[in-house]
Scaffold this active site. Structure first.
Site, PDB file in Angstrom:
ATOM      1  N   SER A  28      21.190  44.886  71.254  1.00  0.00           N
ATOM      2  CA  SER A  28      21.091  46.305  71.082  1.00  0.00           C
ATOM      3  C   SER A  28      19.384  46.499  70.406  1.00  0.00           C
ATOM      4  CB  SER A  28      22.023  46.639  69.834  1.00  0.00           C
ATOM      5  OG  SER A  28      23.270  46.527  70.195  1.00  0.00           O
TER       6      SER A  28
ATOM      7  N   ASP B 148      20.019  32.726  70.162  1.00  0.00           N
ATOM      8  CA  ASP B 148      19.838  33.217  68.836  1.00  0.00           C
ATOM      9  C   ASP B 148      20.791  32.734  67.679  1.00  0.00           C
ATOM     10  OD1 ASP B 148      22.012  34.525  70.073  1.00  0.00           O
ATOM     11  OD2 ASP B 148      21.958  36.601  69.165  1.00  0.00           O
ATOM     12  N   ARG B 149      21.958  32.229  68.509  1.00  0.00           N
ATOM     13  CA  ARG B 149      23.017  31.382  67.632  1.00  0.00           C
ATOM     14  C   ARG B 149      22.366  29.999  67.261  1.00  0.00           C
ATOM     15  NH1 ARG B 149      28.318  30.911  70.805  1.00  0.00           N
ATOM     16  NH2 ARG B 149      29.015  29.886  68.814  1.00  0.00           N
TER      17      ARG B 149
END
Ligand SMILES: Nc1ncnc2c1ncn2[C@@H]1O[C@H](COP(=O)(O)OP(=O)(O)O)[C@@H](O)[C@H]1O
Ligand SMILES: CC(C)(COP(=O)(O)O)[C@@H](O)C(=O)NCCC(=O)O
Ligand SMILES: [K+]
Length: 248
Positions: free
Chosen positions: A10, A101-102
Site C-alpha cells: 500500500s 519485508d518479513r
C-alpha cells in the site's frame, strides 16, 4: 546521504540517513512513486546511495529504481532473498518465496532480541514470524490486515456502507455494535486481537516466557494495548535492511 525505502503493497516508507548510515535526518510515508520523488526533491537531500526492500512486482520495483537513478544519480542496492543471514535460517521450504519485508523484519527482531522472538507486522496483510533462540525461523502466518478486512465487507455486501470518520469513532469502545459501522469495525478489531493472542499462545508453547514480541507496520498501534510487553518498532524492516544491505 543515504536513502532507505520499504516498498509495501500500500505505501512506500522512506527514510534519509546521514552519510554515517546511522543517524536519521528525515522520513515519511507516501502512497506512490510520484509522491516519493516529490517528497525527496522538495527536501533537497544530497543523496548518494539508496538501499531498498520491495514486495512489489519486479517491473514496479525496476521502474522506481530507474526513476531514482535518473532523478538523483544514486547507486541502488536491493535486498534479495537468502537462505541464511546474521545467524538466522530462513524457514521456508523455498526460501525465495518468503516476503522480503518479513525476512528483514525478523532479521532485525532476532538481532535486537538476541534470542527467540515473535515478529508481528500490521500492514496491508498481517504477518507473524517465529524465530527460535538458535536463529531457526520456524515459519509464520499471513492474514488480511484491517483495511483489507473492512474493504472486503464493504465490497462484497450491499448494505455495509460507512465513512472513515464514523469508523474512527466506532473504535472508542469494543462493546457489541449498535450500528453497522460499530459492528464491522469492532468485529474486525476483535479478529485482529484474537489473531495476536493466538500467536502469543503459540510462542509461549514453544518458548515459555522467554521471547520478545515485536510489533511493526502502519497499524501496529491497533494492538499495542493487547501486548503491553511488546516492543513497538516502526522501523524494524529498516533495521534488517541495514543488516542485509551494508553500504561500503
Ligand atoms: N502516515 C501513514 N500513512 C499511511 N498509512 C498509515 C500511516 N500511519 C499509519 N498508517 C496505517 O498503516 C497501514 C499500512 O501499513 P504499512 O505497513 O505501510 O502497509 P504496507 O507495508 O502493506 O504498505 C494503513 O492501513 C494505515 O491504517
Ligand atoms: C505477506 C506480504 C503480502 C505482506 O506485505 P505487506 O502487507 O507488508 O505489504 C508480503 O510479505 C509478501 O508478498 N510475501 C510473499 C508471500 C509469503 O511471504 O509467503
Ligand atoms: K510491510
Amino acid at each position: 546521504m543515504i536513502l532507505e525505502l520499504d516498498c509495501g503493497n500500500s505505501f512506500i516508507k522512506w527514510r534519509v540517513l546521514r552519510a554515517d548510515a546511522v543517524t536519521p535526518v528525515d522520513g515519511g510515508v507516501v502512497s506512490s512513486d510520484n509522491d516519493l520523488l516529490v517528497s525527496l526533491d522538495a527536501e533537497k537531500f544530497q543523496l548518494k546511495k539508496c538501499r531498498l526492500v520491495s514486495v512489489r512486482t519486479s517491473d514496479e520495483t525496476d521502474s522506481l529504481v530507474a526513476r531514482l537513478v535518473a532523478a538523483f544519480g544514486v547507486s541502488v542496492v536491493r535486498a534479495v532473498p537468502t537462505r541464511e543471514m546474521a545467524g538466522v535460517k530462513n524457514g521456508y521450504e523455498d526460501f525465495e518465496r518468503l516476503g522480503l519485508d518479513r525476512w528483514l523484519a525478523l532479521l532485525g527482531g532476532y538481532h535486537l532480541a538476541a534470542g527467540a522472538c515473535l515478529v508481528l507486522d500490521f500492514g496491508t496483510a498481517i504477518t507473524a514470524d517465529f524465530v527460535a533462540a538458535d536463529g531457526a525461523h520456524l515459519g509464520g502466518f499471513i492474514c488480511p490486515g484491517m483495511p483489507l478486512m473492512r474493504n472486503q465487507l464493504r465490497t462484497h455486501t450491499r448494505r455495509i456502507r460507512y465513512d472513515d470518520t464514523a469508523a474512527e469513532r466506532a473504535h472508542e469502545s469494543l462493546a457489541p455494535g449498535r450500528a453497522t459501522v460499530e459492528a464491522v469495525e469492532r468485529g474486525c478489531m476483535l479478529m485482529l486481537r484474537g489473531f495476536v493472542l493466538t500467536q502469543l499462545e503459540l510462542a509461549r508453547q514453544y518458548w515459555g516466557q522467554d521471547f520478545v514480541v515485536f510489533l511493526t507496520g502502519g497499524d501496529a498501534n491497533l494492538v499495542s494495548g493487547v501486548v503491553p510487553d511488546a516492543r513497538v518498532v516502526p522501523d524494524l524492516v529498516f533495521v534488517g535492511l541495514a543488516m542485509a544491505c551494508p553500504l561500503s
